[in-house]
Design a protein around this motif. Structure first.
Motif, PDB file in Angstrom:
ATOM      1  N   ILE A  31      77.142   2.696 -20.423  1.00 52.20           N
ATOM      2  CA  ILE A  31      77.871   1.570 -19.848  1.00 52.20           C
ATOM      3  C   ILE A  31      77.742   0.361 -20.759  1.00 52.20           C
ATOM      4  CG2 ILE A  31      75.902   0.878 -18.406  1.00 52.20           C
ATOM      5  CD1 ILE A  31      78.019   0.171 -16.202  1.00 52.20           C
ATOM      6  N   GLY A  32      78.851  -0.342 -20.946  1.00 51.77           N
ATOM      7  CA  GLY A  32      78.858  -1.543 -21.773  1.00 51.77           C
ATOM      8  C   GLY A  32      77.991  -2.640 -21.165  1.00 51.77           C
ATOM      9  N   LYS A  33      77.501  -3.516 -22.007  1.00 51.83           N
ATOM     10  CA  LYS A  33      76.607  -4.593 -21.550  1.00 51.83           C
ATOM     11  C   LYS A  33      77.280  -5.460 -20.490  1.00 51.83           C
ATOM     12  CE  LYS A  33      72.973  -7.359 -21.990  1.00 51.83           C
ATOM     13  NZ  LYS A  33      71.728  -7.048 -21.338  1.00 51.83           N
ATOM     14  N   GLU A  34      78.515  -5.864 -20.738  1.00 54.50           N
ATOM     15  CA  GLU A  34      79.244  -6.701 -19.783  1.00 54.50           C
ATOM     16  C   GLU A  34      79.461  -5.955 -18.466  1.00 54.50           C
ATOM     17  OE1 GLU A  34      83.372  -9.298 -19.731  1.00 54.50           O
ATOM     18  OE2 GLU A  34      82.646  -8.488 -21.635  1.00 54.50           O
ATOM     19  N   ALA A  35      79.818  -4.687 -18.557  1.00 60.55           N
ATOM     20  CA  ALA A  35      80.022  -3.871 -17.364  1.00 60.55           C
ATOM     21  C   ALA A  35      78.710  -3.680 -16.610  1.00 60.55           C
ATOM     22  CB  ALA A  35      80.613  -2.518 -17.753  1.00 60.55           C
ATOM     23  N   GLU A  66      78.659  -1.745 -27.231  1.00 58.82           N
ATOM     24  CA  GLU A  66      80.002  -1.599 -27.794  1.00 58.82           C
ATOM     25  C   GLU A  66      81.055  -1.221 -26.763  1.00 58.82           C
ATOM     26  OE1 GLU A  66      77.047  -1.100 -31.046  1.00 58.82           O
ATOM     27  OE2 GLU A  66      77.220  -0.327 -29.022  1.00 58.82           O
ATOM     28  N   LEU A  67      80.652  -0.685 -25.641  1.00 61.63           N
ATOM     29  CA  LEU A  67      81.622  -0.306 -24.606  1.00 61.63           C
ATOM     30  C   LEU A  67      82.140  -1.510 -23.825  1.00 61.63           C
ATOM     31  CD1 LEU A  67      80.024   2.975 -23.240  1.00 61.63           C
ATOM     32  CD2 LEU A  67      82.125   2.752 -24.564  1.00 61.63           C
ATOM     33  N   GLU A  68      81.482  -2.655 -23.939  1.00 64.67           N
ATOM     34  CA  GLU A  68      81.864  -3.915 -23.301  1.00 64.67           C
ATOM     35  C   GLU A  68      82.105  -3.767 -21.806  1.00 64.67           C
ATOM     36  OE1 GLU A  68      85.066  -5.408 -25.670  1.00 64.67           O
ATOM     37  OE2 GLU A  68      83.759  -5.735 -27.389  1.00 64.67           O
ATOM     38  N   LYS A  69      83.358  -3.636 -21.351  1.00 64.82           N
ATOM     39  CA  LYS A  69      83.713  -3.594 -19.927  1.00 64.82           C
ATOM     40  C   LYS A  69      83.918  -2.180 -19.407  1.00 64.82           C
ATOM     41  CE  LYS A  69      86.058  -8.048 -20.097  1.00 64.82           C
ATOM     42  NZ  LYS A  69      87.293  -8.776 -19.807  1.00 64.82           N
ATOM     43  N   ASP A  70      83.634  -1.192 -20.230  1.00 63.75           N
ATOM     44  CA  ASP A  70      83.886   0.204 -19.878  1.00 63.75           C
ATOM     45  C   ASP A  70      82.589   0.980 -19.698  1.00 63.75           C
ATOM     46  OD1 ASP A  70      86.542  -0.415 -20.182  1.00 63.75           O
ATOM     47  OD2 ASP A  70      86.802   0.673 -22.054  1.00 63.75           O
ATOM     48  N   ALA A  71      82.743   2.195 -19.216  1.00 63.19           N
ATOM     49  CA  ALA A  71      81.629   3.138 -19.105  1.00 63.19           C
ATOM     50  C   ALA A  71      82.152   4.531 -19.429  1.00 63.19           C
ATOM     51  CB  ALA A  71      81.037   3.111 -17.703  1.00 63.19           C
ATOM     52  N   VAL A  72      81.236   5.410 -19.818  1.00 58.68           N
ATOM     53  CA  VAL A  72      81.592   6.783 -20.154  1.00 58.68           C
ATOM     54  C   VAL A  72      80.588   7.710 -19.478  1.00 58.68           C
ATOM     55  CG1 VAL A  72      81.947   8.454 -22.020  1.00 58.68           C
ATOM     56  CG2 VAL A  72      82.436   6.041 -22.421  1.00 58.68           C
ATOM     57  N   VAL A  73      81.089   8.675 -18.735  1.00 59.98           N
ATOM     58  CA  VAL A  73      80.250   9.721 -18.158  1.00 59.98           C
ATOM     59  C   VAL A  73      80.242  10.856 -19.167  1.00 59.98           C
ATOM     60  CG1 VAL A  73      79.978  11.338 -16.246  1.00 59.98           C
ATOM     61  CG2 VAL A  73      80.863   9.040 -15.803  1.00 59.98           C
ATOM     62  N   GLY A  82      82.193  19.801 -29.960  1.00 55.03           N
ATOM     63  CA  GLY A  82      83.590  20.176 -29.830  1.00 55.03           C
ATOM     64  C   GLY A  82      84.294  19.171 -28.954  1.00 55.03           C
ATOM     65  N   PRO A  83      85.564  19.410 -28.679  1.00 54.93           N
ATOM     66  CA  PRO A  83      86.305  18.464 -27.837  1.00 54.93           C
ATOM     67  C   PRO A  83      85.775  18.452 -26.403  1.00 54.93           C
ATOM     68  CG  PRO A  83      87.638  20.400 -28.328  1.00 54.93           C
ATOM     69  CD  PRO A  83      86.363  20.537 -29.108  1.00 54.93           C
ATOM     70  N   GLY A  84      85.869  17.311 -25.795  1.00 56.85           N
ATOM     71  CA  GLY A  84      85.443  17.172 -24.403  1.00 56.85           C
ATOM     72  C   GLY A  84      84.002  16.711 -24.293  1.00 56.85           C
ATOM     73  N   GLY A  85      83.517  16.752 -23.087  1.00 62.68           N
ATOM     74  CA  GLY A  85      82.138  16.366 -22.839  1.00 62.68           C
ATOM     75  C   GLY A  85      81.956  14.919 -22.454  1.00 62.68           C
ATOM     76  N   ALA A  86      83.080  14.150 -22.378  1.00 62.74           N
ATOM     77  CA  ALA A  86      82.984  12.733 -22.021  1.00 62.74           C
ATOM     78  C   ALA A  86      84.262  12.281 -21.320  1.00 62.74           C
ATOM     79  CB  ALA A  86      82.762  11.886 -23.268  1.00 62.74           C
ATOM     80  N   LYS A  87      84.092  11.386 -20.362  1.00 67.70           N
ATOM     81  CA  LYS A  87      85.226  10.791 -19.637  1.00 67.70           C
ATOM     82  C   LYS A  87      84.962   9.294 -19.511  1.00 67.70           C
ATOM     83  CE  LYS A  87      87.454  14.623 -18.499  1.00 67.70           C
ATOM     84  NZ  LYS A  87      88.830  14.898 -18.737  1.00 67.70           N
ATOM     85  N   ARG A  88      85.889   8.484 -20.008  1.00 71.12           N
ATOM     86  CA  ARG A  88      85.737   7.025 -20.012  1.00 71.12           C
ATOM     87  C   ARG A  88      86.522   6.393 -18.864  1.00 71.12           C
ATOM     88  NH1 ARG A  88      85.753   3.595 -25.535  1.00 71.12           N
ATOM     89  NH2 ARG A  88      85.459   1.521 -24.659  1.00 71.12           N
ATOM     90  N   PHE A  89      86.009   5.262 -18.356  1.00 68.41           N
ATOM     91  CA  PHE A  89      86.718   4.504 -17.330  1.00 68.41           C
ATOM     92  C   PHE A  89      86.381   3.031 -17.449  1.00 68.41           C
ATOM     93  CE2 PHE A  89      82.713   5.624 -15.371  1.00 68.41           C
ATOM     94  CZ  PHE A  89      82.358   4.521 -14.629  1.00 68.41           C
ATOM     95  N   LYS A  90      87.243   2.188 -16.870  1.00 67.40           N
ATOM     96  CA  LYS A  90      87.052   0.738 -16.869  1.00 67.40           C
ATOM     97  C   LYS A  90      86.201   0.329 -15.675  1.00 67.40           C
ATOM     98  CE  LYS A  90      90.131  -1.873 -19.536  1.00 67.40           C
ATOM     99  NZ  LYS A  90      89.158  -1.923 -20.580  1.00 67.40           N
ATOM    100  N   VAL A  91      85.153  -0.452 -15.940  1.00 62.26           N
ATOM    101  CA  VAL A  91      84.323  -0.992 -14.867  1.00 62.26           C
ATOM    102  C   VAL A  91      84.879  -2.323 -14.420  1.00 62.26           C
ATOM    103  CG1 VAL A  91      82.030  -1.864 -14.289  1.00 62.26           C
ATOM    104  CG2 VAL A  91      82.259   0.238 -15.643  1.00 62.26           C
ATOM    105  N   ILE A  92      85.214  -3.166 -15.383  1.00 58.84           N
ATOM    106  CA  ILE A  92      85.775  -4.488 -15.082  1.00 58.84           C
ATOM    107  C   ILE A  92      87.253  -4.452 -15.417  1.00 58.84           C
ATOM    108  CG2 ILE A  92      85.678  -6.962 -15.558  1.00 58.84           C
ATOM    109  CD1 ILE A  92      82.786  -6.538 -16.487  1.00 58.84           C
ATOM    110  N   LEU A  93      88.078  -4.642 -14.402  1.00 63.30           N
ATOM    111  CA  LEU A  93      89.537  -4.574 -14.603  1.00 63.30           C
ATOM    112  C   LEU A  93      90.099  -5.903 -15.065  1.00 63.30           C
ATOM    113  CD1 LEU A  93      90.417  -2.519 -11.429  1.00 63.30           C
ATOM    114  CD2 LEU A  93      90.063  -1.696 -13.735  1.00 63.30           C
TER     115      LEU A  93
END
Length: 93
Positions: A31-35, A66-73, A82-93
């Motif tokens: 998770i980004g610092k701001e998030a 570096e993720l700022e307002k986002d997070a990644v599971v 390989g491809p996959g293994g992560a899903k990103r989303f916005k914490v602060i809209l």
């Protein structure tokens, strides 16, 4: 702002479930610092106290500025193999 905390938890669970459907085993939320500061404030308003948020929906939490307002599971064991293994989303809209 209980709705924001519920939205964040729902997003974590949604992304974790997407990864599970793809055959991964999510174990970490980057998770980004701001998030993170936003999340921590929401948790304090809801539950009180000054504790850090170290887990969301059973997944460990780590701050990555570096993720700022986002997070990644992520599935930390599969990431980079390989491809996959992560899903990103916005914490602060």
């Amino acid at each position: 702002m209980r709705g924001d905390l519920i939205r964040i938890l729902s997003s974590v669970e949604e992304k974790a479930n997407e990864l599970k459907l793809d055959g991964f085993e999510p174990d970490l939320v980057l998770i980004g610092k701001e998030a993170y500061e936003f999340l921590k404030e929401q948790a304090r308003e809801e539950f009180g106290g000054d504790e850090d948020v170290i887990e969301l929906s059973g997944l460990r939490v780590r701050i990555l500025e570096e993720l700022e307002k986002d997070a990644v599971v992520i599935d930390s064991k599969a990431l980079g193999f390989g491809p996959g293994g992560a899903k990103r989303f916005k914490v602060i809209l």
